[in-house]
Scaffold this motif. Structure first.
Motif, PDB file in Angstrom:
ATOM      1  N   ALA A  13      27.477  40.753  30.116  1.00 23.93           N
ATOM      2  CA  ALA A  13      28.587  41.663  30.409  1.00 23.93           C
ATOM      3  C   ALA A  13      29.917  40.936  30.238  1.00 23.93           C
ATOM      4  O   ALA A  13      30.013  39.733  30.485  1.00 23.93           O
ATOM      5  CB  ALA A  13      28.461  42.195  31.836  1.00 23.93           C
ATOM      6  N   PRO A  14      30.959  41.670  29.817  1.00 25.46           N
ATOM      7  CA  PRO A  14      32.269  41.041  29.623  1.00 25.46           C
ATOM      8  C   PRO A  14      32.941  40.620  30.931  1.00 25.46           C
ATOM      9  O   PRO A  14      33.889  39.851  30.921  1.00 25.46           O
ATOM     10  CB  PRO A  14      33.082  42.106  28.903  1.00 25.46           C
ATOM     11  CG  PRO A  14      32.395  43.397  29.206  1.00 25.46           C
ATOM     12  CD  PRO A  14      30.948  43.069  29.445  1.00 25.46           C
ATOM     13  N   VAL A  15      32.471  41.123  32.059  1.00 30.39           N
ATOM     14  CA  VAL A  15      33.000  40.754  33.370  1.00 30.39           C
ATOM     15  C   VAL A  15      31.835  40.392  34.283  1.00 30.39           C
ATOM     16  O   VAL A  15      30.693  40.767  34.037  1.00 30.39           O
ATOM     17  CB  VAL A  15      33.816  41.904  34.011  1.00 30.39           C
ATOM     18  CG1 VAL A  15      35.064  42.192  33.211  1.00 30.39           C
ATOM     19  CG2 VAL A  15      32.978  43.151  34.161  1.00 30.39           C
ATOM     20  N   TYR A  16      32.141  39.677  35.368  1.00 28.78           N
ATOM     21  CA  TYR A  16      31.116  39.293  36.330  1.00 28.78           C
ATOM     22  C   TYR A  16      30.625  40.530  37.071  1.00 28.78           C
ATOM     23  O   TYR A  16      31.409  41.320  37.570  1.00 28.78           O
ATOM     24  CB  TYR A  16      31.693  38.271  37.313  1.00 28.78           C
ATOM     25  CG  TYR A  16      30.737  37.878  38.400  1.00 28.78           C
ATOM     26  CD1 TYR A  16      29.672  37.029  38.135  1.00 28.78           C
ATOM     27  CD2 TYR A  16      30.882  38.366  39.686  1.00 28.78           C
ATOM     28  CE1 TYR A  16      28.785  36.677  39.126  1.00 28.78           C
ATOM     29  CE2 TYR A  16      30.003  38.016  40.688  1.00 28.78           C
ATOM     30  CZ  TYR A  16      28.949  37.169  40.407  1.00 28.78           C
ATOM     31  OH  TYR A  16      28.065  36.829  41.389  1.00 28.78           O
ATOM     32  N   VAL A  17      29.323  40.721  37.129  1.00 31.55           N
ATOM     33  CA  VAL A  17      28.718  41.853  37.826  1.00 31.55           C
ATOM     34  C   VAL A  17      27.843  41.311  38.945  1.00 31.55           C
ATOM     35  O   VAL A  17      26.947  40.509  38.715  1.00 31.55           O
ATOM     36  CB  VAL A  17      27.850  42.710  36.862  1.00 31.55           C
ATOM     37  CG1 VAL A  17      27.172  43.839  37.603  1.00 31.55           C
ATOM     38  CG2 VAL A  17      28.690  43.240  35.720  1.00 31.55           C
TER      39      VAL A  17
END
Length: 70
Positions: A13-17
């Protein structure tokens, strides 16, 4: 199984999840502590345990405002 698959996909993912899992047969107090102390972008839950948290975890139901269920 679903949670493990998601944990493997989240690094892409492009951001932390942040993914958390709550299921029956585990320590509800440990789950409660995790839910209250850290961010949760995706929650994997069994229906019964989700209901347990909705009924007994302070502030949990309010944090679900605007949540999408799939």
């Amino acid at each position: 199984m679903i949670c493990v698959s998601i944990w493997h996909l989240t690094p892409l993912a492009p951001v932390y999840v942040c993914v958390q899992m709550v299921i029956g047969g585990t320590n509800i107090n440990r789950e409660r502590s995790g839910l209250n102390s850290s961010r949760c972008d995706m929650l994997i839950a069994t229906p019964g345990r989700l209901n347990d948290h909705l009924e007994t975890t302070p502030g949990f139901a309010g944090r679900l405002w605007g949540v999408q269920v799939s």
